[in-house]
Design a protein around this motif. Structure first.
Motif, PDB file in Angstrom:
ATOM      1  N   ARG A  50      -2.889  16.087   4.266  1.00 34.73           N
ATOM      2  CA  ARG A  50      -2.306  15.209   3.259  1.00 34.73           C
ATOM      3  C   ARG A  50      -2.977  13.840   3.245  1.00 34.73           C
ATOM      4  NH1 ARG A  50       1.099  19.103   4.636  1.00 34.73           N
ATOM      5  NH2 ARG A  50       2.832  19.683   3.258  1.00 34.73           N
ATOM      6  N   GLY A  51      -4.102  13.733   3.924  1.00 32.40           N
ATOM      7  CA  GLY A  51      -4.847  12.480   3.940  1.00 32.40           C
ATOM      8  C   GLY A  51      -4.355  11.485   4.956  1.00 32.40           C
ATOM      9  N   VAL A  69       1.007   8.350   6.815  1.00 34.18           N
ATOM     10  CA  VAL A  69       0.996   9.377   5.769  1.00 34.18           C
ATOM     11  C   VAL A  69       1.169   8.706   4.411  1.00 34.18           C
ATOM     12  CG1 VAL A  69       1.921  11.191   7.263  1.00 34.18           C
ATOM     13  CG2 VAL A  69       3.501   9.702   6.008  1.00 34.18           C
ATOM     14  N   PRO A  70       0.793   9.404   3.334  1.00 35.00           N
ATOM     15  CA  PRO A  70       1.160   8.894   2.009  1.00 35.00           C
ATOM     16  C   PRO A  70       2.673   8.690   1.952  1.00 35.00           C
ATOM     17  CG  PRO A  70      -0.383  10.724   1.820  1.00 35.00           C
ATOM     18  CD  PRO A  70       0.032  10.667   3.254  1.00 35.00           C
ATOM     19  N   SER A  71       3.103   7.686   1.220  1.00 32.54           N
ATOM     20  CA  SER A  71       4.517   7.329   1.255  1.00 32.54           C
ATOM     21  C   SER A  71       5.426   8.467   0.804  1.00 32.54           C
ATOM     22  CB  SER A  71       4.766   6.089   0.398  1.00 32.54           C
ATOM     23  OG  SER A  71       4.249   6.268  -0.912  1.00 32.54           O
ATOM     24  N   ASN A  72       4.936   9.392  -0.027  1.00 31.49           N
ATOM     25  CA  ASN A  72       5.758  10.513  -0.455  1.00 31.49           C
ATOM     26  C   ASN A  72       5.864  11.599   0.609  1.00 31.49           C
ATOM     27  OD1 ASN A  72       2.912  10.643  -1.462  1.00 31.49           O
ATOM     28  ND2 ASN A  72       3.454  12.788  -1.758  1.00 31.49           N
ATOM     29  N   VAL A  79       0.866  -1.181   0.000  1.00 36.08           N
ATOM     30  CA  VAL A  79       0.000   0.000   0.000  1.00 36.08           C
ATOM     31  C   VAL A  79       0.906   1.235   0.000  1.00 36.08           C
ATOM     32  CG1 VAL A  79      -1.781   1.259   1.284  1.00 36.08           C
ATOM     33  CG2 VAL A  79      -1.779  -1.242   1.286  1.00 36.08           C
ATOM     34  N   PRO A  80       0.573   2.286  -0.778  1.00 40.21           N
ATOM     35  CA  PRO A  80       1.447   3.464  -0.854  1.00 40.21           C
ATOM     36  C   PRO A  80       1.316   4.402   0.340  1.00 40.21           C
ATOM     37  CG  PRO A  80      -0.441   3.791  -2.274  1.00 40.21           C
ATOM     38  CD  PRO A  80      -0.560   2.390  -1.728  1.00 40.21           C
ATOM     39  N   THR A  81       1.453   3.844   1.531  1.00 44.71           N
ATOM     40  CA  THR A  81       1.473   4.648   2.754  1.00 44.71           C
ATOM     41  C   THR A  81       2.647   4.201   3.613  1.00 44.71           C
ATOM     42  OG1 THR A  81       0.065   3.138   4.031  1.00 44.71           O
ATOM     43  CG2 THR A  81      -1.054   4.862   2.747  1.00 44.71           C
ATOM     44  N   THR A  82       3.032   5.076   4.522  1.00 40.73           N
ATOM     45  CA  THR A  82       4.099   4.754   5.469  1.00 40.73           C
ATOM     46  C   THR A  82       3.669   5.189   6.862  1.00 40.73           C
ATOM     47  OG1 THR A  82       5.780   5.073   3.766  1.00 40.73           O
ATOM     48  CG2 THR A  82       6.532   5.072   6.034  1.00 40.73           C
TER      49      THR A  82
END
Length: 530
Positions: free
Chosen positions: A155-156, A174-177, A105-108
């Motif tokens: 940032r969601g 957070v989103p991974s970026n 999943v693109p989250t960290t």
């Protein structure tokens, strides 16, 4: 208490063990599954920031995960449990970093655990660990009051913090970026928390209101605090509550707050967990960039001597004007979590009280209808622990009758053990709790950081389920015969306050007499309308 909670909702007994800052309903929904069964009193909603601080790291372009990228940290069956990739690093200032990459999943998730809980407080200084859970969201050198939440949520993402007897943690997903943002926010408040008289007074009042809402004005909740005081006696680290004594907070000077921060909120007293969609080496560059220059400090290690062995049963009754039905606690002293005997004790608690098919639920709630509810658990402390029973009586039923059944069951298991099918059912549920308890990046970040903080090795998490699944019928029988003697027991009855009976209506003749004194109506009492 099993490492992973049996349900997303904490039991009443678990609520007394810790407190959870909940700034918004959105965060509550996001973080409920990851909270360690701690209380959820509402905190003031943070004010929206004017703008992001100029020095905050800018978000990178969003990443799109590769369609067939391997899920390095995906839960994979390996015999009895899951195996997570674990990477460990330590900065020169003592900050320990535990990482587990997973590109599913693109989250960290970022979780930082400080080795300070209410057990580290001194008599006269209770409530400081929990106070700091609030203070840490009141701003720092580059982040305004409430901006931590807003920068993450805009940032969601989601963010929060919890306090227990044994540690304080802060976390965000957070989103991974936006990993850089999460790390920068945590580092800024570790380095330069805004400890001002205004922030201190504001959060002191917030905590006092939280105490009133969550304990003073809630049925049975004061008993959740009292059972620990009674069971632990003179052992202050676990006898007093995490939320603290309001008199201690009222008299605390600002200098004591600053001293607490300087003593415990240091990189060499913390563990940083990072789990999710990130590259470990790139993450370590960011960690070094934001945390590396924070100096290590002299900290105070927990070194309280163990409590004296209990020699006789302790019993007490307390009144609760908010309670509708009688209730009771039973607590037995047991070894700390993660010790050999704790695993069969957890299994025993499940056999007795996990779900509607458990022994005590079937006998006391469904069968004899002596109780309305029952919960059996271990409390899950790093230090001396408790095997706890909490029960609410059914209407017009007596606590003594229900307790007799509980004591009989414990005695029977000590003599004959449990059935093979009961053990297998418990193991099936443990496997389920373990797997689902590691579903999210946040849950994994928290558990890995906790294992590093508590036991010095996050890799132990990969073997934790196996330790439960290795428990035998004989193990359960042995611990049932070892820890449940009457002299090792503390019992607290919670009694409703009898409601005053309304006055009987006056007879018609009496009414006539009261309104015909000297030909006029009696005067109403002062201040009341006739």
């Amino acid at each position: 208490m099993l490492l992973f909670n049996r349900t997303n909702a904490p039991t009443a007994a678990a609520l007394a063990l810790g407190v959870l800052l909940m700034p918004s309903a959105a965060l509550q929904a996001q973080g409920a599954a990851a909270a360690s069964a701690e209380a959820k009193p509402a905190a003031p909603k943070p004010a929206a920031p004017k703008s992001a601080p100029a020095s905050a790291p800018k978000a990178a372009a969003p990443k799109t995960p590769a369609a067939k990228a391997p899920a390095a940290g995906k839960a994979a069956e390996a015999g009895s449990g899951v195996k997570l990739p674990v990477l460990r690093r330590t900065l020169a200032n003592g900050l320990r970093v535990v990482m587990s990459p997973d590109k599913t999943v693109p989250t960290t998730a970022v979780a930082i655990y400080y080795d300070v809980g209410s057990r580290d407080e001194q008599p006269g200084g209770s409530g400081f660990a929990h106070l700091f859970e609030h203070m840490m969201f009141q701003g720092s050198r580059n982040v305004g009051k409430g901006e931590h939440f807003q920068l993450v949520m805009n940032r969601g993402g989601s963010a929060n913090g919890t306090t227990s007897h044994d540690r304080t943690n802060y976390y965000q997903t957070v989103p991974s970026n936006d990993l850089a943002l999460a790390l920068w926010l945590e580092a800024d408040r570790m380095r330069s928390l805004a400890i001002t008289q205004d922030n201190f007074e504001n959060q002191r009042q917030t905590v006092m209101e939280e105490r009133r809402q969550s304990y003073d004005n809630s049925p049975y909740m004061k008993s959740m605090l009292r059972i620990n005081e009674l069971a632990y006696g003179d052992y202050f680290p676990y006898a007093h509550s995490t939320i603290g004594d309001m008199a201690d907070l009222q008299k605390a000077p600002l200098s004591a707050v600053q001293e607490f921060f300087d003593t415990y909120y240091a990189p060499n007293n913390a563990v940083l967990g990072i789990v999710g969609d990130f590259e470990p080496e790139a993450a370590m560059v960011l960690v070094e960039k934001y945390f590396g220059a924070i100096p290590k400090r002299s900290t105070r290690a927990f070194n309280a001597p163990p409590p004296a062995a209990q020699k006789a049963e302790r019993r007490e009754s307390m009144s609760d004007p908010l309670a509708e039905l009688p209730a009771f606690h039973i607590a037995y002293h047991i070894p700390p979590e993660h010790t050999d005997d704790h695993y069969p004790l957890d299994v025993l608690a499940m056999v007795l009280g996990d779900g509607e098919s458990s022994r005590l639920y079937q006998q006391l709630v469904k069968g004899q209808e002596l109780l309305q509810e029952i919960d059996v658990n271990t409390d899950g402390r790093r230090g001396p622990d408790l095997f706890s029973v909490w029960a609410v009586c059914a209407k017009d039923k007596k606590a003594e009758a229900a307790r007799a059944v509980i004591y009989e069951e414990l005695s029977a298991i000590a003599k004959r053990g449990i059935r093979d099918e009961e053990l297998q059912k418990a193991k099936n549920r443990i496997r389920s709790y373990f797997v689902f308890g590691l579903q999210s990046n946040l849950q994994r970040a928290q558990r890995l950081a906790e294992f590093e903080l508590y036991w010095g090795d996050p890799e132990l998490l990969n073997a934790e389920a196996d330790r439960y699944l290795a428990v035998t019928v004989d193990d359960v029988k042995r611990v049932a015969g070892q820890y449940f003697a009457a002299e090792n027991r503390t019992v607290l009855d919670v009694l409703p306050v009898a409601k005053a009976e309304p006055p009987a209506p006056a007879k018609a003749a009496d009414k006539a007499d009261t309104t015909k004194k000297k030909g006029k109506q009696s005067a109403p009492a002062k201040g009341k309308q006739p």
